[in-house]
Write a protein that holds these residues in place. Structure first.
Motif, PDB file in Angstrom:
ATOM      1  N   ILE A  31      41.398  43.149  48.295  1.00 44.70           N
ATOM      2  CA  ILE A  31      40.734  44.361  48.225  1.00 44.70           C
ATOM      3  C   ILE A  31      41.664  45.249  47.170  1.00 44.70           C
ATOM      4  CG2 ILE A  31      39.681  46.430  48.915  1.00 44.70           C
ATOM      5  CD1 ILE A  31      38.178  43.916  49.746  1.00 44.70           C
ATOM      6  N   ASN A  32      42.949  45.586  47.241  1.00 48.72           N
ATOM      7  CA  ASN A  32      43.513  46.163  46.282  1.00 48.72           C
ATOM      8  C   ASN A  32      43.605  45.561  45.117  1.00 48.72           C
ATOM      9  OD1 ASN A  32      44.281  47.991  48.481  1.00 48.72           O
ATOM     10  ND2 ASN A  32      46.291  46.861  48.959  1.00 48.72           N
ATOM     11  N   GLU A  33      43.846  44.443  44.912  1.00 47.29           N
ATOM     12  CA  GLU A  33      44.002  43.849  43.696  1.00 47.29           C
ATOM     13  C   GLU A  33      42.621  43.898  42.733  1.00 47.29           C
ATOM     14  OE1 GLU A  33      44.869  39.546  41.338  1.00 47.29           O
ATOM     15  OE2 GLU A  33      45.283  39.690  43.375  1.00 47.29           O
ATOM     16  N   ILE A  34      41.533  43.692  43.521  1.00 42.34           N
ATOM     17  CA  ILE A  34      40.036  43.806  42.596  1.00 42.34           C
ATOM     18  C   ILE A  34      39.860  45.381  42.522  1.00 42.34           C
ATOM     19  CG2 ILE A  34      38.503  44.203  44.624  1.00 42.34           C
ATOM     20  CD1 ILE A  34      37.286  41.443  43.190  1.00 42.34           C
ATOM     21  N   LYS A  35      40.310  46.306  43.194  1.00 45.84           N
ATOM     22  CA  LYS A  35      40.120  47.403  42.795  1.00 45.84           C
ATOM     23  C   LYS A  35      41.128  47.952  41.639  1.00 45.84           C
ATOM     24  CE  LYS A  35      39.247  49.951  47.209  1.00 45.84           C
ATOM     25  NZ  LYS A  35      39.735  50.725  48.310  1.00 45.84           N
ATOM     26  N   GLU A  36      42.030  47.329  41.686  1.00 41.79           N
ATOM     27  CA  GLU A  36      43.102  47.547  40.371  1.00 41.79           C
ATOM     28  C   GLU A  36      42.605  47.070  39.283  1.00 41.79           C
ATOM     29  OE1 GLU A  36      47.748  46.468  39.029  1.00 41.79           O
ATOM     30  OE2 GLU A  36      47.094  46.428  41.240  1.00 41.79           O
ATOM     31  N   ARG A  37      41.968  45.698  39.183  1.00 43.43           N
ATOM     32  CA  ARG A  37      41.430  45.129  38.086  1.00 43.43           C
ATOM     33  C   ARG A  37      40.186  46.003  37.785  1.00 43.43           C
ATOM     34  NH1 ARG A  37      41.280  38.712  38.711  1.00 43.43           N
ATOM     35  NH2 ARG A  37      43.380  38.290  39.153  1.00 43.43           N
ATOM     36  N   THR A  38      39.440  46.537  38.339  1.00 45.51           N
ATOM     37  CA  THR A  38      38.216  47.101  37.899  1.00 45.51           C
ATOM     38  C   THR A  38      38.385  48.651  37.765  1.00 45.51           C
ATOM     39  OG1 THR A  38      37.441  47.702  40.096  1.00 45.51           O
ATOM     40  CG2 THR A  38      36.641  45.503  39.204  1.00 45.51           C
ATOM     41  N   GLY A  39      39.569  49.233  38.256  1.00 45.48           N
ATOM     42  CA  GLY A  39      39.713  50.718  38.070  1.00 45.48           C
ATOM     43  C   GLY A  39      38.874  51.319  39.057  1.00 45.48           C
ATOM     44  N   LEU A  40      38.141  50.610  40.103  1.00 42.00           N
ATOM     45  CA  LEU A  40      37.216  51.448  40.892  1.00 42.00           C
ATOM     46  C   LEU A  40      37.775  51.622  42.117  1.00 42.00           C
ATOM     47  CD1 LEU A  40      33.883  49.368  40.110  1.00 42.00           C
ATOM     48  CD2 LEU A  40      34.554  51.837  39.322  1.00 42.00           C
ATOM     49  N   SER A  41      37.748  52.931  42.763  1.00 41.74           N
ATOM     50  CA  SER A  41      37.931  53.098  44.078  1.00 41.74           C
ATOM     51  C   SER A  41      36.963  53.095  45.166  1.00 41.74           C
ATOM     52  CB  SER A  41      38.994  54.299  44.173  1.00 41.74           C
ATOM     53  OG  SER A  41      38.138  55.426  43.932  1.00 41.74           O
ATOM     54  N   ARG A  42      35.898  53.219  44.658  1.00 41.05           N
ATOM     55  CA  ARG A  42      34.328  53.218  45.579  1.00 41.05           C
ATOM     56  C   ARG A  42      33.527  52.267  44.879  1.00 41.05           C
ATOM     57  NH1 ARG A  42      33.940  56.466  49.561  1.00 41.05           N
ATOM     58  NH2 ARG A  42      31.820  57.031  49.329  1.00 41.05           N
ATOM     59  N   PHE A  43      32.818  51.924  45.745  1.00 42.70           N
ATOM     60  CA  PHE A  43      31.440  51.084  45.060  1.00 42.70           C
ATOM     61  C   PHE A  43      30.231  51.498  45.848  1.00 42.70           C
ATOM     62  CE2 PHE A  43      35.442  48.755  45.462  1.00 42.70           C
ATOM     63  CZ  PHE A  43      35.609  48.195  43.990  1.00 42.70           C
ATOM     64  N   GLY A  44      29.281  51.239  45.291  1.00 42.99           N
ATOM     65  CA  GLY A  44      27.847  51.677  45.558  1.00 42.99           C
ATOM     66  C   GLY A  44      27.522  50.938  46.977  1.00 42.99           C
ATOM     67  N   PHE A  45      28.064  49.826  46.999  1.00 42.00           N
ATOM     68  CA  PHE A  45      27.624  49.119  48.076  1.00 42.00           C
ATOM     69  C   PHE A  45      28.609  48.074  48.375  1.00 42.00           C
ATOM     70  CE2 PHE A  45      25.133  45.397  49.915  1.00 42.00           C
ATOM     71  CZ  PHE A  45      24.554  45.747  51.200  1.00 42.00           C
ATOM     72  N   THR A  46      28.845  47.788  49.984  1.00 40.81           N
ATOM     73  CA  THR A  46      29.976  46.593  50.296  1.00 40.81           C
ATOM     74  C   THR A  46      29.374  45.730  51.283  1.00 40.81           C
ATOM     75  OG1 THR A  46      31.775  48.249  49.914  1.00 40.81           O
ATOM     76  CG2 THR A  46      32.114  46.337  51.316  1.00 40.81           C
ATOM     77  N   CYS A  47      29.447  44.583  50.905  1.00 43.39           N
ATOM     78  CA  CYS A  47      28.826  43.414  51.918  1.00 43.39           C
ATOM     79  C   CYS A  47      29.988  42.464  52.253  1.00 43.39           C
ATOM     80  CB  CYS A  47      27.603  42.862  51.416  1.00 43.39           C
ATOM     81  SG  CYS A  47      26.579  41.955  52.556  1.00 43.39           S
ATOM     82  N   SER A  48      30.059  41.845  53.351  1.00 41.85           N
ATOM     83  CA  SER A  48      31.134  40.893  53.731  1.00 41.85           C
ATOM     84  C   SER A  48      30.606  39.798  54.204  1.00 41.85           C
ATOM     85  CB  SER A  48      32.426  41.283  54.508  1.00 41.85           C
ATOM     86  OG  SER A  48      31.828  42.144  55.647  1.00 41.85           O
ATOM     87  N   GLY A  49      31.247  38.822  54.385  1.00 43.62           N
ATOM     88  CA  GLY A  49      30.970  37.397  55.131  1.00 43.62           C
ATOM     89  C   GLY A  49      32.086  36.999  55.863  1.00 43.62           C
ATOM     90  N   SER A  50      31.866  36.630  57.297  1.00 47.10           N
ATOM     91  CA  SER A  50      33.042  36.073  57.934  1.00 47.10           C
ATOM     92  C   SER A  50      32.220  35.535  59.407  1.00 47.10           C
ATOM     93  CB  SER A  50      33.722  37.300  58.639  1.00 47.10           C
ATOM     94  OG  SER A  50      33.071  38.259  59.248  1.00 47.10           O
ATOM     95  N   CYS A  51      33.017  35.180  60.420  1.00 42.81           N
ATOM     96  CA  CYS A  51      32.365  34.433  61.598  1.00 42.81           C
ATOM     97  C   CYS A  51      33.193  34.747  62.704  1.00 42.81           C
ATOM     98  CB  CYS A  51      32.747  32.934  61.344  1.00 42.81           C
ATOM     99  SG  CYS A  51      31.888  31.831  62.969  1.00 42.81           S
ATOM    100  N   ASP A  52      32.521  35.792  63.490  1.00 41.38           N
ATOM    101  CA  ASP A  52      33.202  36.206  64.846  1.00 41.38           C
ATOM    102  C   ASP A  52      33.935  35.047  65.746  1.00 41.38           C
ATOM    103  OD1 ASP A  52      32.382  38.591  64.384  1.00 41.38           O
ATOM    104  OD2 ASP A  52      30.756  39.115  65.866  1.00 41.38           O
ATOM    105  N   TYR A  53      33.252  33.695  65.531  1.00 43.56           N
ATOM    106  CA  TYR A  53      33.642  32.701  66.627  1.00 43.56           C
ATOM    107  C   TYR A  53      35.214  32.425  65.842  1.00 43.56           C
ATOM    108  CZ  TYR A  53      29.391  31.844  68.676  1.00 43.56           C
ATOM    109  OH  TYR A  53      28.134  31.953  69.638  1.00 43.56           O
ATOM    110  N   LEU A  54      35.316  32.338  64.377  1.00 44.22           N
ATOM    111  CA  LEU A  54      36.728  32.048  64.120  1.00 44.22           C
ATOM    112  C   LEU A  54      37.665  33.168  64.506  1.00 44.22           C
ATOM    113  CD1 LEU A  54      36.222  31.248  60.254  1.00 44.22           C
ATOM    114  CD2 LEU A  54      36.829  29.646  62.202  1.00 44.22           C
TER     115      LEU A  54
END
Length: 349
Positions: A31-54
Motif C-alpha cells: 500500500i505504501n509503495e503504490i501510494k508513492e508511485r501514484t502520489g495519492l494518499s487517498r482514493f475515491g474507493f477502496t476494495c479488497s479481496g481475501s479469505c477468512d478461512y486462510l
C-alpha cells in the motif's frame, strides 16, 4: 462506457514459507509503495479481496484496513474472492461517475494452514464436501478427462510447467522454482496424472492496483492500461453437470470482454492442464505470449494471484512491450468461475 485504466501495480516478493509476519504487515509495504508511485494518499474507493478461512477468523480482512489509516473515514468494500473480483467491483463503481480513482488489493497467507483442506470449504456442503475430495484431486480428474479427449500427454503438461518456471526464474517476485526435469522430489505423482510441478506452489503474498478514469488516468500514468472489456462468468457448482474438458465460462467471458488481437495473456492456471483448456476457450493461438511472468505455477498467493495476472498484463502496456493484453482470474474447483480483463494502450472510449 467510461474509460478506466490500470495506472499502477505493485506486488510483494512472494514466499513459499511463513515469514513470521501477519497479513497486515505483508500488505502495508504494498500500500505504501503504490501510494508513492501514484502520489495519492487517498482514493475515491477502496476494495479488497481475501479469505477468512486462510486467516482463521471472521471478518479478518478488517485488520488489513489498518494499512490505510483509521482516519479520516473511507469508502470501502470487500469481496471474499480473489482481488480480481474486487477490481471488477471498483471498475463498476468508477463507471457510475462519482469517483475518479480506486485502490484494489488482495492478499493471502497459504503457508499457515492446510490449503487443500481450506479450499474444500468452497464445495457444495451437502453432496461434495462430505466426500473429502480436495482441489488437487478434482483437478486431476479434470486433467485426465481433458487428456483423453484432446490426446494430450504428460509431456505436454510438463512442457507448460517447464516454460512457466523458466519465466518465473526471470521474475524477481516469483518463487524461482527448478526445472521439472531437475526436481527429483516432483517426479512422483501428486494425484495422477498430475506431478508436483503441475500444481501451483503454496505461496504467501499480496498485490495492489490503482484504477483511474479519464483525464485522471492520463495524469497519473504516462501510458495507462485502458480496460477495454471486462466480464466474469460462472458454471454450475456440481462437477457432475459440467463438461470438465472445456471452460464455457472462460469462453463467454472472453467473448464478452472482446478478447481478440491479444499479444500477451496472463492466465490464472493453477494446474498445468488448465492453461491448455484456457487457451482453447479464449482462442489464444501460438502467436500469443502466455504468462511471461511465470504465472500461478511460479507463484500462487491465494486471493491475490488473479489480481496479479491483471497487474502483470497491465505492466506490459505500461512498459510499451505490448499494445493489447489479457488478464484472467479463476476461482472455484476446475475453473468454475472465470474473469477476463482486456487491456489496451489506446483509449477508444
Amino acid at each position: 462506457m467510461r474509460p478506466v485504466a490500470v495506472v499502477a501495480f505493485v506486488q510483494t516478493e512472494h514466499s513459499a514459507e511463513d515469514q513470521g509476519i501477519a497479513e497486515t504487515e505483508m500488505v502495508l509495504p504494498v500500500i505504501n509503495e503504490i501510494k508513492e508511485r501514484t502520489g495519492l494518499s487517498r482514493f475515491g474507493f477502496t476494495c479488497s479481496g481475501s479469505c477468512d478461512y486462510l486467516q482463521g477468523a471472521p471478518f479478518a480482512f478488517v485488520s488489513a484496513l489498518d494499512t490505510l489509516g483509521a482516519w479520516p473515514p473511507i469508502s470501502e468494500s470487500h469481496v471474499e474472492m480473489d482481488g480480481a473480483w474486487a477490481l471488477y467491483e471498483a471498475w463498476v463503481k468508477l463507471q457510475i461517475g462519482e469517483i475518479d480513482t480506486a485502490l484494489v488489493y488482495g492478499f493471502g497467507k497459504s503457508s499457515q494452514g492446510d490449503l487443500r483442506a481450506i479450499m474444500s470449504q468452497q464445495l457444495d456442503p451437502y453432496h461434495l464436501a462430505p466426500l473429502g475430495v480436495d482441489q488437487v484431486s478434482m483437478a486431476a480428474m479434470q486433467a485426465r478427462a481433458y487428456m483423453e479427449k484432446a490426446g494430450v500427454k504428460e509431456d505436454d503438461l510438463r512442457a507448460v510447467a517447464a516454460r512457466s518456471r523458466e519465466a518465473g526464474r526471470g521474475n524477481p517476485f516469483a518463487l524461482h522454482l527448478p526445472d521439472p526435469a531437475e526436481s527429483a522430489a516432483e517426479q512422483d505423482y501428486d494425484v495422477a496424472p498430475l506431478h508436483g510441478y503441475d500444481v501451483a506452489p503454496v505461496t504467501d503474498g499480496a498485490a495492489a492496483i490503482v484504477l483511474a478514469a479519464g483525464d485522471k488516468a492520463r495524469e497519473l500514468c504516462e501510458r495507462p492500461a485502458w480496460i477495454t472489456g471486462i466480464d466474469h462468468r460462472t458454471e454450475p457448482h456440481s462437477l457432475g453437470v459440467r463438461d470438465l474438458t472445456r471452460s464455457e465460462a472462460a469462453r463467454i467471458a472472453g467473448e464478452k470482454a472482446g478478447a481478440t488481437g491479444i499479444e500477451v495473456a496472463e492466465l490464472h492456471a493453477q494446474f498445468s492442464h488448465e492453461e491448455l483448456i484456457l487457451r482453447e476457450a479464449l482462442g489464444l493461438g501460438d502467436g500469443v505470449t502466455i504468462n511471461p511472468s511465470g504465472g500461478a505455477l511460479s507463484a500462487n498467493p491465494v486471493m491475490a494471484a488473479g489480481l496479479i495476472r491483471i497487474g502483470e498484463a497491465a505492466s506490459r502496456i505500461h512498459d510499451g512491450t505490448a499494445s493489447r493484453t489479457l488478464g484472467h482470474a479463476a476461482s472455484g474447483p476446475c475453473l468454475q468461475q472465470n474473469l477476463v480483463c482486456v487491456l489496451s494502450g489506446e483509449n477508444n472510449g
